[in-house]
Design a protein around this motif. Structure first.
Motif, PDB file in Angstrom:
ATOM      1  N   PHE A 171       0.584  -1.628  -0.971  1.00 45.10           N
ATOM      2  CA  PHE A 171      -0.220  -2.201  -2.038  1.00 45.10           C
ATOM      3  C   PHE A 171      -1.501  -2.797  -1.484  1.00 45.10           C
ATOM      4  CE2 PHE A 171      -0.988  -5.926  -4.899  1.00 45.10           C
ATOM      5  CZ  PHE A 171      -1.212  -5.224  -6.059  1.00 45.10           C
ATOM      6  N   ALA A 172      -2.630  -2.613  -2.174  1.00 50.53           N
ATOM      7  CA  ALA A 172      -3.894  -3.215  -1.783  1.00 50.53           C
ATOM      8  C   ALA A 172      -4.704  -3.517  -3.040  1.00 50.53           C
ATOM      9  CB  ALA A 172      -4.679  -2.300  -0.854  1.00 50.53           C
ATOM     10  N   ILE A 173      -5.639  -4.458  -2.928  1.00 46.90           N
ATOM     11  CA  ILE A 173      -6.504  -4.809  -4.050  1.00 46.90           C
ATOM     12  C   ILE A 173      -7.950  -4.655  -3.597  1.00 46.90           C
ATOM     13  CG2 ILE A 173      -7.097  -6.570  -5.754  1.00 46.90           C
ATOM     14  CD1 ILE A 173      -4.472  -7.934  -5.117  1.00 46.90           C
ATOM     15  N   TYR A 174      -8.771  -4.060  -4.459  1.00 46.73           N
ATOM     16  CA  TYR A 174     -10.186  -3.855  -4.155  1.00 46.73           C
ATOM     17  C   TYR A 174     -11.030  -4.354  -5.324  1.00 46.73           C
ATOM     18  CZ  TYR A 174      -8.296  -0.653  -0.669  1.00 46.73           C
ATOM     19  OH  TYR A 174      -7.592  -0.113   0.372  1.00 46.73           O
ATOM     20  N   TYR A 175     -12.272  -4.708  -5.017  1.00 47.18           N
ATOM     21  CA  TYR A 175     -13.184  -5.118  -6.081  1.00 47.18           C
ATOM     22  C   TYR A 175     -14.537  -4.471  -5.877  1.00 47.18           C
ATOM     23  CZ  TYR A 175     -15.625  -8.294  -2.880  1.00 47.18           C
ATOM     24  OH  TYR A 175     -16.352  -8.808  -1.840  1.00 47.18           O
ATOM     25  N   ASP A 176     -15.280  -4.313  -6.970  1.00 48.55           N
ATOM     26  CA  ASP A 176     -16.628  -3.786  -6.881  1.00 48.55           C
ATOM     27  C   ASP A 176     -17.394  -4.144  -8.144  1.00 48.55           C
ATOM     28  OD1 ASP A 176     -18.729  -2.547  -5.630  1.00 48.55           O
ATOM     29  OD2 ASP A 176     -17.650  -0.700  -5.254  1.00 48.55           O
ATOM     30  N   PHE A 177     -18.697  -4.362  -7.989  1.00 49.97           N
ATOM     31  CA  PHE A 177     -19.574  -4.618  -9.118  1.00 49.97           C
ATOM     32  C   PHE A 177     -20.269  -3.313  -9.479  1.00 49.97           C
ATOM     33  CE2 PHE A 177     -19.096  -8.793  -7.203  1.00 49.97           C
ATOM     34  CZ  PHE A 177     -18.928  -9.619  -8.310  1.00 49.97           C
ATOM     35  N   LEU A 178     -19.842  -2.689 -10.572  1.00 50.45           N
ATOM     36  CA  LEU A 178     -20.418  -1.424 -11.024  1.00 50.45           C
ATOM     37  C   LEU A 178     -20.580  -1.459 -12.534  1.00 50.45           C
ATOM     38  CD1 LEU A 178     -18.358   1.220  -8.998  1.00 50.45           C
ATOM     39  CD2 LEU A 178     -20.739   0.637  -8.643  1.00 50.45           C
TER      40      LEU A 178
ATOM     41  N   TRP B 166      -9.981  -6.844  -1.366  1.00 54.36           N
ATOM     42  CA  TRP B 166      -9.844  -8.175  -1.959  1.00 54.36           C
ATOM     43  C   TRP B 166      -9.736  -9.229  -0.870  1.00 54.36           C
ATOM     44  CZ3 TRP B 166     -10.844 -10.450  -6.215  1.00 54.36           C
ATOM     45  CH2 TRP B 166     -10.174 -11.598  -6.636  1.00 54.36           C
ATOM     46  N   ILE B 167     -10.579 -10.263  -0.964  1.00 56.00           N
ATOM     47  CA  ILE B 167     -10.704 -11.219   0.140  1.00 56.00           C
ATOM     48  C   ILE B 167      -9.448 -12.050   0.369  1.00 56.00           C
ATOM     49  CG2 ILE B 167     -13.214 -11.364   0.022  1.00 56.00           C
ATOM     50  CD1 ILE B 167     -12.910 -13.855  -1.675  1.00 56.00           C
ATOM     51  N   TRP B 168      -8.567 -12.138  -0.639  1.00 58.54           N
ATOM     52  CA  TRP B 168      -7.330 -12.881  -0.458  1.00 58.54           C
ATOM     53  C   TRP B 168      -6.161 -11.994  -0.035  1.00 58.54           C
ATOM     54  CZ3 TRP B 168     -10.414 -14.620  -4.739  1.00 58.54           C
ATOM     55  CH2 TRP B 168     -10.968 -15.879  -4.552  1.00 58.54           C
ATOM     56  N   GLY B 169      -6.423 -10.711   0.223  1.00 57.77           N
ATOM     57  CA  GLY B 169      -5.366  -9.815   0.671  1.00 57.77           C
ATOM     58  C   GLY B 169      -4.236  -9.709  -0.335  1.00 57.77           C
ATOM     59  N   THR B 170      -3.004  -9.460   0.152  1.00 58.27           N
ATOM     60  CA  THR B 170      -1.850  -9.342  -0.739  1.00 58.27           C
ATOM     61  C   THR B 170      -0.710 -10.278  -0.334  1.00 58.27           C
ATOM     62  OG1 THR B 170      -1.015  -7.503   0.606  1.00 58.27           O
ATOM     63  CG2 THR B 170      -2.348  -6.932  -1.309  1.00 58.27           C
ATOM     64  N   ASP B 171      -0.998 -11.234   0.550  1.00 57.32           N
ATOM     65  CA  ASP B 171       0.066 -12.131   1.007  1.00 57.32           C
ATOM     66  C   ASP B 171       0.621 -12.987  -0.119  1.00 57.32           C
ATOM     67  OD1 ASP B 171      -0.172 -11.140   3.530  1.00 57.32           O
ATOM     68  OD2 ASP B 171      -1.431 -12.773   4.280  1.00 57.32           O
ATOM     69  N   TRP B 172      -0.183 -13.185  -1.159  1.00 55.41           N
ATOM     70  CA  TRP B 172       0.269 -13.985  -2.298  1.00 55.41           C
ATOM     71  C   TRP B 172       1.315 -13.246  -3.130  1.00 55.41           C
ATOM     72  CZ3 TRP B 172      -0.758 -11.591  -6.958  1.00 55.41           C
ATOM     73  CH2 TRP B 172      -1.661 -10.526  -6.899  1.00 55.41           C
ATOM     74  N   LEU B 173       1.473 -11.938  -2.903  1.00 57.53           N
ATOM     75  CA  LEU B 173       2.377 -11.120  -3.711  1.00 57.53           C
ATOM     76  C   LEU B 173       3.707 -10.946  -2.987  1.00 57.53           C
ATOM     77  CD1 LEU B 173       2.019  -9.544  -6.424  1.00 57.53           C
ATOM     78  CD2 LEU B 173       1.595  -7.521  -5.041  1.00 57.53           C
TER      79      LEU B 173
ATOM     80  N   LYS C 270       7.214  -9.479  -1.517  1.00 58.17           N
ATOM     81  CA  LYS C 270       7.449  -8.159  -0.940  1.00 58.17           C
ATOM     82  C   LYS C 270       7.975  -7.170  -1.985  1.00 58.17           C
ATOM     83  CE  LYS C 270       9.430  -5.913   3.135  1.00 58.17           C
ATOM     84  NZ  LYS C 270       9.879  -4.693   2.464  1.00 58.17           N
ATOM     85  N   LYS C 271       8.772  -7.648  -2.918  1.00 57.50           N
ATOM     86  CA  LYS C 271       9.364  -6.707  -3.883  1.00 57.50           C
ATOM     87  C   LYS C 271       8.296  -6.065  -4.770  1.00 57.50           C
ATOM     88  CE  LYS C 271      10.542 -10.062  -7.536  1.00 57.50           C
ATOM     89  NZ  LYS C 271      11.639 -10.540  -8.418  1.00 57.50           N
ATOM     90  N   TYR C 272       7.118  -6.705  -4.876  1.00 62.73           N
ATOM     91  CA  TYR C 272       6.011  -6.098  -5.603  1.00 62.73           C
ATOM     92  C   TYR C 272       4.988  -5.487  -4.645  1.00 62.73           C
ATOM     93  CZ  TYR C 272       7.874  -8.972  -9.385  1.00 62.73           C
ATOM     94  OH  TYR C 272       8.688  -9.556 -10.316  1.00 62.73           O
ATOM     95  N   ARG C 273       4.828  -6.101  -3.485  1.00 60.98           N
ATOM     96  CA  ARG C 273       3.837  -5.606  -2.529  1.00 60.98           C
ATOM     97  C   ARG C 273       4.215  -4.208  -2.050  1.00 60.98           C
ATOM     98  NH1 ARG C 273       3.710  -9.931   0.424  1.00 60.98           N
ATOM     99  NH2 ARG C 273       4.941  -9.260   2.191  1.00 60.98           N
ATOM    100  N   ASP C 274       5.505  -3.950  -1.866  1.00 62.27           N
ATOM    101  CA  ASP C 274       5.990  -2.620  -1.501  1.00 62.27           C
ATOM    102  C   ASP C 274       6.455  -1.924  -2.777  1.00 62.27           C
ATOM    103  OD1 ASP C 274       5.481  -3.289   1.116  1.00 62.27           O
ATOM    104  OD2 ASP C 274       7.518  -3.947   1.500  1.00 62.27           O
ATOM    105  N   TRP C 275       5.492  -1.389  -3.522  1.00 69.87           N
ATOM    106  CA  TRP C 275       5.791  -0.789  -4.817  1.00 69.87           C
ATOM    107  C   TRP C 275       6.570   0.509  -4.617  1.00 69.87           C
ATOM    108  CZ3 TRP C 275       3.904  -2.673  -9.578  1.00 69.87           C
ATOM    109  CH2 TRP C 275       4.169  -1.856 -10.681  1.00 69.87           C
ATOM    110  N   ASN C 276       7.632   0.680  -5.393  1.00 65.95           N
ATOM    111  CA  ASN C 276       8.405   1.922  -5.335  1.00 65.95           C
ATOM    112  C   ASN C 276       8.904   2.248  -6.738  1.00 65.95           C
ATOM    113  OD1 ASN C 276      10.952   0.467  -5.799  1.00 65.95           O
ATOM    114  ND2 ASN C 276      10.607  -0.337  -3.746  1.00 65.95           N
ATOM    115  N   GLU C 277       9.670   3.308  -6.833  1.00 62.04           N
ATOM    116  CA  GLU C 277      10.071   3.773  -8.168  1.00 62.04           C
ATOM    117  C   GLU C 277      10.942   2.770  -8.903  1.00 62.04           C
ATOM    118  OE1 GLU C 277      13.948   6.457  -6.893  1.00 62.04           O
ATOM    119  OE2 GLU C 277      12.003   7.394  -7.167  1.00 62.04           O
TER     120      GLU C 277
END
Length: 231
Positions: free
Chosen positions: A83-90, A104-111, A113-120
């Protein structure tokens, strides 16, 4: 084999319906909660896309905007579930994959593991959380809400560092053409009245990322552009 394929197809259909229905609706309501906190912002949920041959999530997006500019926030997953988060001004509709925005400057540590490692299985977990159709009781939705609130604060706090860059005229070199239609929006790393303050590093990066245009090779300078502060 036929039975196995039927089971897989049914499972994918159930996941697809869950994502397009209750989960999408819940994430739309999360955006509306941010709007209540910041009524001068619009927070629109843009739905899920999938990897081919399965219903594993590829990405979903939010569009945060006011009358002056637009921020796209992308929640992206690879085919291993990372999982990763990105941002852009477009300004335009944003449907690029893989995402070419800034991480994303805060990364994904706030998420967790059960959501950070997304699976079916993750959509099924979220469906259980939303079984009572109550966004407030959903861990996942509250995590996304917290993240969107961070993004909204960042959106507001960077307004006086955002510039629209507009080429003044057509500029031709042996390798590339710059035209007035090739506008970019950049956010400077410091508060400044001059987006070219650091040798136009943010501008160079934006032109290469969006248009494949090499600012340096084209011998561009600030004299080739107009700019306006978006505040």
């Amino acid at each position: 084999m036929k039975t196995a394929l039927s089971v897989i197809s049914l499972k994918n259909k159930v996941i697809d319906e869950a994502l397009k229905g209750p989960i999408s609706d819940a994430l739309k309501r999360v955006g509306k909660k941010v709007e209540k906190q910041y009524p001068f912002l619009h927070v629109d949920f843009h739905g899920f896309s999938y990897f081919e041959n399965s219903y594993q999530i590829r990405h979903f997006r939010y569009r945060i905007s006011n009358k002056k500019r637009i921020l796209w926030l992308t929640y992206e997953f690879n085919n291993k579930g990372d999982f990763a988060i990105y941002y852009d001004f477009l300004e335009e509709f944003y449907d690029i994959h893989p995402c070419t925005g800034k991480e994303w400057i805060w990364g994904t540590d706030w998420l967790p593991k059960k959501y950070r490692d997304w699976n079916e299985g993750t959509p099924c977990q979220i469906m259980e959380e939303l079984s009572n159709n109550n966004v407030d009781d959903s861990c996942f939705c509250n995590l996304i809400l917290d993240n969107l609130m961070m993004a909204a604060v960042g959106f507001i706090n960077t307004e006086d560092r955002v510039f629209e860059i507009i080429p003044k005229r057509i500029k031709r070199t042996s390798d590339a053409v710059l035209t007035p239609e090739m506008k970019v929006i950049v956010t400077t790393n410091i508060h400044t009245s001059d987006p070219f303050y650091n040798g136009a590093e943010e501008i160079k990066e934006a032109y290469m990322r969006l248009y494949g245009f090499d600012y340096k090779k084209a011998c561009c300078s600030m004299d080739d552009f107009e700019f306006k502060k978006l505040d």
